[in-house]
Design a protein around this motif. Structure first.
Motif, PDB file in Angstrom:
ATOM      1  N   ALA A 159       0.834  -1.200   0.000  1.00  0.00           N
ATOM      2  CA  ALA A 159       0.000   0.000   0.000  1.00  0.00           C
ATOM      3  C   ALA A 159       0.868   1.249   0.000  1.00  0.00           C
ATOM      4  N   ASN A 160       1.861   1.300   0.868  1.00  0.00           N
ATOM      5  CA  ASN A 160       2.727   2.476   0.950  1.00  0.00           C
ATOM      6  C   ASN A 160       3.487   2.724  -0.350  1.00  0.00           C
ATOM      7  N   LEU A 161       3.967   1.663  -0.988  1.00  0.00           N
ATOM      8  CA  LEU A 161       4.684   1.814  -2.247  1.00  0.00           C
ATOM      9  C   LEU A 161       3.758   2.386  -3.322  1.00  0.00           C
ATOM     10  N   LEU A 162       2.558   1.844  -3.437  1.00  0.00           N
ATOM     11  CA  LEU A 162       1.629   2.313  -4.467  1.00  0.00           C
ATOM     12  C   LEU A 162       1.171   3.745  -4.205  1.00  0.00           C
ATOM     13  N   ILE A 163       1.005   4.103  -2.950  1.00  0.00           N
ATOM     14  CA  ILE A 163       0.661   5.485  -2.607  1.00  0.00           C
ATOM     15  C   ILE A 163       1.807   6.408  -3.034  1.00  0.00           C
ATOM     16  N   ALA A 164       3.041   6.001  -2.731  1.00  0.00           N
ATOM     17  CA  ALA A 164       4.203   6.811  -3.101  1.00  0.00           C
ATOM     18  C   ALA A 164       4.330   6.952  -4.617  1.00  0.00           C
ATOM     19  N   LEU A 165       3.859   5.956  -5.350  1.00  0.00           N
ATOM     20  CA  LEU A 165       3.916   6.003  -6.814  1.00  0.00           C
ATOM     21  C   LEU A 165       2.756   6.791  -7.412  1.00  0.00           C
ATOM     22  N   GLY A 166       1.853   7.275  -6.547  1.00  0.00           N
ATOM     23  CA  GLY A 166       0.773   8.129  -7.020  1.00  0.00           C
ATOM     24  C   GLY A 166      -0.544   7.435  -7.287  1.00  0.00           C
ATOM     25  N   CYS A 167      -0.694   6.218  -6.817  1.00  0.00           N
ATOM     26  CA  CYS A 167      -1.951   5.499  -7.013  1.00  0.00           C
ATOM     27  C   CYS A 167      -3.049   6.168  -6.179  1.00  0.00           C
ATOM     28  N   HIS A 168      -4.217   6.363  -6.762  1.00  0.00           N
ATOM     29  CA  HIS A 168      -5.300   7.084  -6.107  1.00  0.00           C
ATOM     30  C   HIS A 168      -6.223   6.210  -5.265  1.00  0.00           C
ATOM     31  N   THR A 169      -6.427   4.971  -5.657  1.00  0.00           N
ATOM     32  CA  THR A 169      -7.371   4.097  -4.955  1.00  0.00           C
ATOM     33  C   THR A 169      -6.764   2.705  -4.824  1.00  0.00           C
ATOM     34  N   LEU A 170      -6.879   2.125  -3.639  1.00  0.00           N
ATOM     35  CA  LEU A 170      -6.332   0.801  -3.365  1.00  0.00           C
ATOM     36  C   LEU A 170      -7.432  -0.111  -2.833  1.00  0.00           C
ATOM     37  N   GLN A 171      -7.326  -1.384  -3.159  1.00  0.00           N
ATOM     38  CA  GLN A 171      -8.261  -2.340  -2.571  1.00  0.00           C
ATOM     39  C   GLN A 171      -7.573  -3.686  -2.456  1.00  0.00           C
TER      40      GLN A 171
END
Length: 54
Positions: A14-26
């Motif tokens: 989750a943290n990696l994808l947030i840092a890469l600019g991902c807007h929504t996670l599930q």
């Protein structure tokens, strides 16, 4: 471009994808599958609490 990442199972993912600019996670990191209304009621509060929607 808005991106939705699926299959998140760990905080590190989750943290990696947030840092890469991902807007929504599930994924199972947040919760098991549930009806959409569980997440969209009350202005997405549950999703915001779990940092799934920014």
């Amino acid at each position: 471009m808005k991106v939705i990442a699926e299959g998140i199972e760990t905080r590190e993912q989750a943290n990696l994808l947030i840092a890469l600019g991902c807007h929504t996670l599930q994924g199972y990191y947040y919760a098991k599958p549930a009806p959409m209304t569980d997440w969209t009621n009350n202005n997405h509060e549950k999703a915001k609490e779990l940092r799934m929607v920014y």
